[in-house]
Design a protein around this motif. Structure first.
Motif, PDB file in Angstrom:
ATOM      1  N   SER A  37     -41.824  28.756  55.483  1.00 23.78           N
ATOM      2  CA  SER A  37     -42.463  30.086  55.739  1.00 23.78           C
ATOM      3  C   SER A  37     -43.219  30.814  54.960  1.00 23.78           C
ATOM      4  O   SER A  37     -43.913  31.513  55.133  1.00 23.78           O
ATOM      5  CB  SER A  37     -41.481  31.108  56.493  1.00 23.78           C
ATOM      6  OG  SER A  37     -40.190  31.181  55.628  1.00 23.78           O
ATOM      7  N   THR A  53     -36.296  18.478  54.889  1.00 24.66           N
ATOM      8  CA  THR A  53     -36.181  18.504  56.420  1.00 24.66           C
ATOM      9  C   THR A  53     -37.272  17.930  56.947  1.00 24.66           C
ATOM     10  O   THR A  53     -38.538  17.904  56.484  1.00 24.66           O
ATOM     11  CB  THR A  53     -36.137  19.944  57.020  1.00 24.66           C
ATOM     12  OG1 THR A  53     -37.112  20.707  56.454  1.00 24.66           O
ATOM     13  CG2 THR A  53     -34.636  20.642  56.448  1.00 24.66           C
ATOM     14  N   GLU A  67     -34.102  29.330  61.154  1.00 24.41           N
ATOM     15  CA  GLU A  67     -34.736  28.029  61.002  1.00 24.41           C
ATOM     16  C   GLU A  67     -35.038  27.309  62.145  1.00 24.41           C
ATOM     17  O   GLU A  67     -33.985  27.255  63.198  1.00 24.41           O
ATOM     18  CB  GLU A  67     -33.632  27.209  59.977  1.00 24.41           C
ATOM     19  CG  GLU A  67     -34.548  25.904  59.742  1.00 24.41           C
ATOM     20  CD  GLU A  67     -33.603  25.027  58.704  1.00 24.41           C
ATOM     21  OE1 GLU A  67     -34.356  23.841  58.255  1.00 24.41           O
ATOM     22  OE2 GLU A  67     -32.626  25.179  58.549  1.00 24.41           O
ATOM     23  N   CYS A  83     -39.955  33.447  62.094  1.00 18.94           N
ATOM     24  CA  CYS A  83     -39.838  32.163  61.058  1.00 18.94           C
ATOM     25  C   CYS A  83     -39.170  32.590  59.880  1.00 18.94           C
ATOM     26  O   CYS A  83     -38.914  31.728  59.098  1.00 18.94           O
ATOM     27  CB  CYS A  83     -41.498  31.981  60.793  1.00 18.94           C
ATOM     28  SG  CYS A  83     -42.305  31.501  62.194  1.00 18.94           S
ATOM     29  N   HIS A  84     -39.341  33.826  59.382  1.00 17.84           N
ATOM     30  CA  HIS A  84     -38.456  34.322  58.310  1.00 17.84           C
ATOM     31  C   HIS A  84     -37.091  34.462  58.354  1.00 17.84           C
ATOM     32  O   HIS A  84     -36.315  34.954  57.374  1.00 17.84           O
ATOM     33  CB  HIS A  84     -39.283  35.663  57.519  1.00 17.84           C
ATOM     34  CG  HIS A  84     -40.733  35.222  57.330  1.00 17.84           C
ATOM     35  ND1 HIS A  84     -41.132  34.581  56.243  1.00 17.84           N
ATOM     36  CD2 HIS A  84     -41.708  35.868  57.802  1.00 17.84           C
ATOM     37  CE1 HIS A  84     -42.399  34.848  55.999  1.00 17.84           C
ATOM     38  NE2 HIS A  84     -42.833  35.323  57.188  1.00 17.84           N
ATOM     39  N   LYS A 140     -34.644  31.936  53.618  1.00 19.66           N
ATOM     40  CA  LYS A 140     -34.197  32.215  54.882  1.00 19.66           C
ATOM     41  C   LYS A 140     -35.188  31.737  55.967  1.00 19.66           C
ATOM     42  O   LYS A 140     -36.287  31.914  55.842  1.00 19.66           O
ATOM     43  CB  LYS A 140     -33.674  33.677  54.881  1.00 19.66           C
ATOM     44  CG  LYS A 140     -32.913  33.820  56.370  1.00 19.66           C
ATOM     45  CD  LYS A 140     -32.399  35.324  56.219  1.00 19.66           C
ATOM     46  CE  LYS A 140     -31.646  35.794  57.322  1.00 19.66           C
ATOM     47  NZ  LYS A 140     -31.204  37.125  57.494  1.00 19.66           N
ATOM     48  N   GLY A 141     -34.475  31.361  56.879  1.00 18.00           N
ATOM     49  CA  GLY A 141     -35.613  30.911  58.160  1.00 18.00           C
ATOM     50  C   GLY A 141     -36.111  29.409  57.718  1.00 18.00           C
ATOM     51  O   GLY A 141     -35.473  28.593  57.175  1.00 18.00           O
ATOM     52  N   CYS A 142     -37.434  29.308  58.308  1.00 20.32           N
ATOM     53  CA  CYS A 142     -38.025  27.962  58.083  1.00 20.32           C
ATOM     54  C   CYS A 142     -38.286  27.909  56.547  1.00 20.32           C
ATOM     55  O   CYS A 142     -38.702  28.873  55.839  1.00 20.32           O
ATOM     56  CB  CYS A 142     -39.594  28.296  58.932  1.00 20.32           C
ATOM     57  SG  CYS A 142     -40.497  26.588  58.533  1.00 20.32           S
ATOM     58  N   ARG A 143     -38.350  26.971  56.249  1.00 16.31           N
ATOM     59  CA  ARG A 143     -38.304  26.630  54.711  1.00 16.31           C
ATOM     60  C   ARG A 143     -39.688  26.438  54.020  1.00 16.31           C
ATOM     61  O   ARG A 143     -40.015  26.694  53.235  1.00 16.31           O
ATOM     62  CB  ARG A 143     -37.743  25.134  54.344  1.00 16.31           C
ATOM     63  CG  ARG A 143     -36.220  24.955  54.730  1.00 16.31           C
ATOM     64  CD  ARG A 143     -35.316  23.837  54.309  1.00 16.31           C
ATOM     65  NE  ARG A 143     -33.960  23.480  54.620  1.00 16.31           N
ATOM     66  CZ  ARG A 143     -33.243  22.867  54.363  1.00 16.31           C
ATOM     67  NH1 ARG A 143     -33.642  22.030  53.479  1.00 16.31           N
ATOM     68  NH2 ARG A 143     -32.036  23.022  54.670  1.00 16.31           N
ATOM     69  N   ARG A 167     -41.000  20.932  63.949  1.00 16.22           N
ATOM     70  CA  ARG A 167     -40.087  21.930  63.592  1.00 16.22           C
ATOM     71  C   ARG A 167     -40.903  23.032  63.296  1.00 16.22           C
ATOM     72  O   ARG A 167     -41.069  23.478  62.300  1.00 16.22           O
ATOM     73  CB  ARG A 167     -39.038  21.586  62.277  1.00 16.22           C
ATOM     74  CG  ARG A 167     -38.101  22.316  62.042  1.00 16.22           C
ATOM     75  CD  ARG A 167     -37.413  22.159  60.883  1.00 16.22           C
ATOM     76  NE  ARG A 167     -36.801  20.920  60.832  1.00 16.22           N
ATOM     77  CZ  ARG A 167     -35.661  20.753  61.375  1.00 16.22           C
ATOM     78  NH1 ARG A 167     -34.743  21.334  61.936  1.00 16.22           N
ATOM     79  NH2 ARG A 167     -35.165  19.136  61.389  1.00 16.22           N
ATOM     80  N   CYS A 168     -41.185  23.859  64.431  1.00 11.83           N
ATOM     81  CA  CYS A 168     -41.826  25.066  64.389  1.00 11.83           C
ATOM     82  C   CYS A 168     -41.685  26.031  65.557  1.00 11.83           C
ATOM     83  O   CYS A 168     -41.829  25.514  66.692  1.00 11.83           O
ATOM     84  CB  CYS A 168     -43.253  24.787  63.923  1.00 11.83           C
ATOM     85  SG  CYS A 168     -44.650  26.244  63.670  1.00 11.83           S
ATOM     86  N   TRP A 169     -41.555  27.117  65.026  1.00 13.64           N
ATOM     87  CA  TRP A 169     -41.484  28.265  66.299  1.00 13.64           C
ATOM     88  C   TRP A 169     -42.736  28.326  67.171  1.00 13.64           C
ATOM     89  O   TRP A 169     -42.603  29.030  68.185  1.00 13.64           O
ATOM     90  CB  TRP A 169     -40.953  29.575  65.733  1.00 13.64           C
ATOM     91  CG  TRP A 169     -39.541  29.565  65.261  1.00 13.64           C
ATOM     92  CD1 TRP A 169     -39.025  29.986  63.949  1.00 13.64           C
ATOM     93  CD2 TRP A 169     -38.223  29.197  66.001  1.00 13.64           C
ATOM     94  NE1 TRP A 169     -37.590  29.758  63.975  1.00 13.64           N
ATOM     95  CE2 TRP A 169     -37.138  29.434  65.141  1.00 13.64           C
ATOM     96  CE3 TRP A 169     -38.113  28.951  67.412  1.00 13.64           C
ATOM     97  CZ2 TRP A 169     -35.799  29.308  65.675  1.00 13.64           C
ATOM     98  CZ3 TRP A 169     -36.777  28.694  67.736  1.00 13.64           C
ATOM     99  CH2 TRP A 169     -35.804  28.793  66.911  1.00 13.64           C
TER     100      TRP A 169
END
Length: 323
Positions: A291, A235, A305, A301-302, A286-289, A318-320
Motif C-alpha cells: 500500500s 507474501t 491486510e 488498504c492501509h 499496516k494493512g497491505c504490504r 491479494r488486493c481489496w
C-alpha cells in the motif's frame, strides 16, 4: 499432488530479533508442472527455495508442511534429507560456486553425479568410460566448448557463466523430480541465457521434471513456466497462468512490474519504475504490504491486510480492489 506446501513459516534470528520472511505460505505443484516465483530482491523468493531443500542458513527456522509425494520433508533427519537432495530435488543457486566442491575437479564431481544416476537406474557397477561419455554429452548440451578440457579444471578456473552451465549440466545428468532454479541465468550473456532456458524447458517436457524457477524477470518467467506467482515482502500477491498474468494482470504490483520491462527502444521516454522500496521485515506497513507504494490504494488498504481472493479455481489475487 506432487508438491504441497502448507502453512510454511520461515524466520531468521538476528541481533534485532526474529524476522519472519515467509508466513503461512501455500503452494501446490503437480508432477511435470513448471511455476515461476517473481518479485523484487527481498521478497522471499530465495528463502522459499532454501526452505524446500532445507538449506537455510543456521539462523533460519521453518515450520509447517512441505509434502513431496505425501512425505513431509520437514520431518526427515539430515541424513534422510541428504538422500533426497540431488536425486529427488536439485537446486541451482544464484551463486553457482555454492554447488561445487572447490578442491575437486569438475570432471570428478560430474562423474559422481553420473554414477549416482546409473546406480539409481539399476546399474550397480557402471562402466567409467560410459560415465565419462554421459558427462561430456551433458557439458556439450549446455554449449560449453572443449568439454574434455573443462572436466580437468577446478571450479575457480572457470568463469561464472561456465560454472553455472556446469551446475546445470549436473541437473541434466541427475534428472531429479523437482528442479529449483534460483536466478540461474544471471551470470550468462543473452545468447547462452536463451540456450539454458531451452534446456530447462526440455527437461520439463521430455522428462516430466517439475520446475520452480525463481527470478525477478517477468519476461523470463513467461517464457519458461506455465504459471507465475508474484511475491512481495514475503507474501503472494498474485497467482495465475503465465499468459493471463502477462496479458491481463490484476494486482497493481504485477502491473507495475510489467510496466517496468523495457519494450520500445526507439523512444526517448524514461523507463517506468515503481516508486519507493520494499519494506523491511522488521517494519512491515499496516494493512497491505504494498500500500505505501500503490497508486490505487484507498483507506482500507492501509488498515487491513487483504486475503488471497479467488479469481476462479486456484488462481488468486491479494488486493481489496477485487473483494
Amino acid at each position: 499432488m506432487f508438491l504441497e506446501i502448507k502453512e510454511l513459516k520461515v524466520a531468521y534470528k538476528t541481533v534485532n530479533g526474529k524476522s519472519i520472511v515467509l508466513n503461512n505460505f501455500e503452494l501446490n505443484l503437480d508432477k511435470g508442472d513448471s511455476i515461476s516465483i517473481v518479485g523484487e530482491s527481498g521478497s522471499g523468493k530465495s528463502t522459499l527455495g532454501g526452505a524446500i531443500t532445507r538449506l537455510l542458513p543456521p539462523s533460519g527456522e521453518e515450520s509447517g508442511e512441505i509434502l513431496m509425494n505425501g512425505k513431509n520433508l520437514l520431518d526427515l533427519s539430515e541424513d534422510e534429507m541428504t538422500l533426497v537432495r540431488g536425486t529427488e530435488i536439485f537446486m541451482i543457486f544464484q551463486n553457482p560456486l555454492n554447488s561445487l566442491n572447490p578442491v575437486k575437479t569438475v570432471g570428478f564431481q560430474l562423474m559422481e553425479a553420473a554414477k549416482i544416476k546409473a546406480i539409481r537406474d539399476g546399474t550397480p557397477e557402471p562402466n567409467e568410460s560410459d560415465l565419462e561419455k554421459v558427462v561430456l554429452d551433458a557439458l556439450a548440451s549446455v554449449r560449453l566448448p572443449d568439454p574434455d578440457q573443462i572436466i580437468k579444471r577446478y571450479p575457480h578456473e572457470l568463469s561464472g557463466g561456465q560454472v553455472q552451465r556446469v551446475v546445470i549440466s549436473m541437473a541434466l545428468i541427475l534428472r531429479p523430480k523437482l528442479l529449483i532454479a534460483d536466478e540461474p541465468t544471471t551470470a550468462l550473456d543473452v545468447t547462452i541465457q536463451a540456450q539454458v532456458i531451452n534446456l530447462l524447458k526440455q527437461l520439463n517436457k521430455e522428462y516430466g521434471m517439475s520446475i520452480i524457477f525463481i527470478t525477478h524477470d517477468l519476461s523470463l518467467a513467461y517464457v519458461i513456466s506455465n504459471k507465475i506467482m508474484v511475491m512481495y515482502a514475503g507474501t503472494i500477491m498474485e497467482f495465475n497462468e503465465s499468459k493471463t498474468i502477462v496479458k491481463n494482470p490484476r494486482h497493481p504490483y504485477t502491473i507495475g512490474l510489467l510496466r517496468s520491462v523495457p519494450t520500445d527502444y526507439k523512444t526517448n521516454s524514461r523507463l517506468y519504475y515503481i516508486n519507493g522500496s520494499p519494506p523491511s521485515f522488521f517494519n512491515l506497513p499496516k494493512g497491505c504490504r504494498f500500500s505505501p507504494r500503490c497508486d490505487k490504494a484507498f483507506g482500507k488498504c492501509h488498515e487491513v491486510e487483504p486475503p488471497l481472493i479467488s479469481e476462479g479455481g486456484e488462481y488468486k489475487v491479494r488486493c481489496w480492489l477485487f473483494e
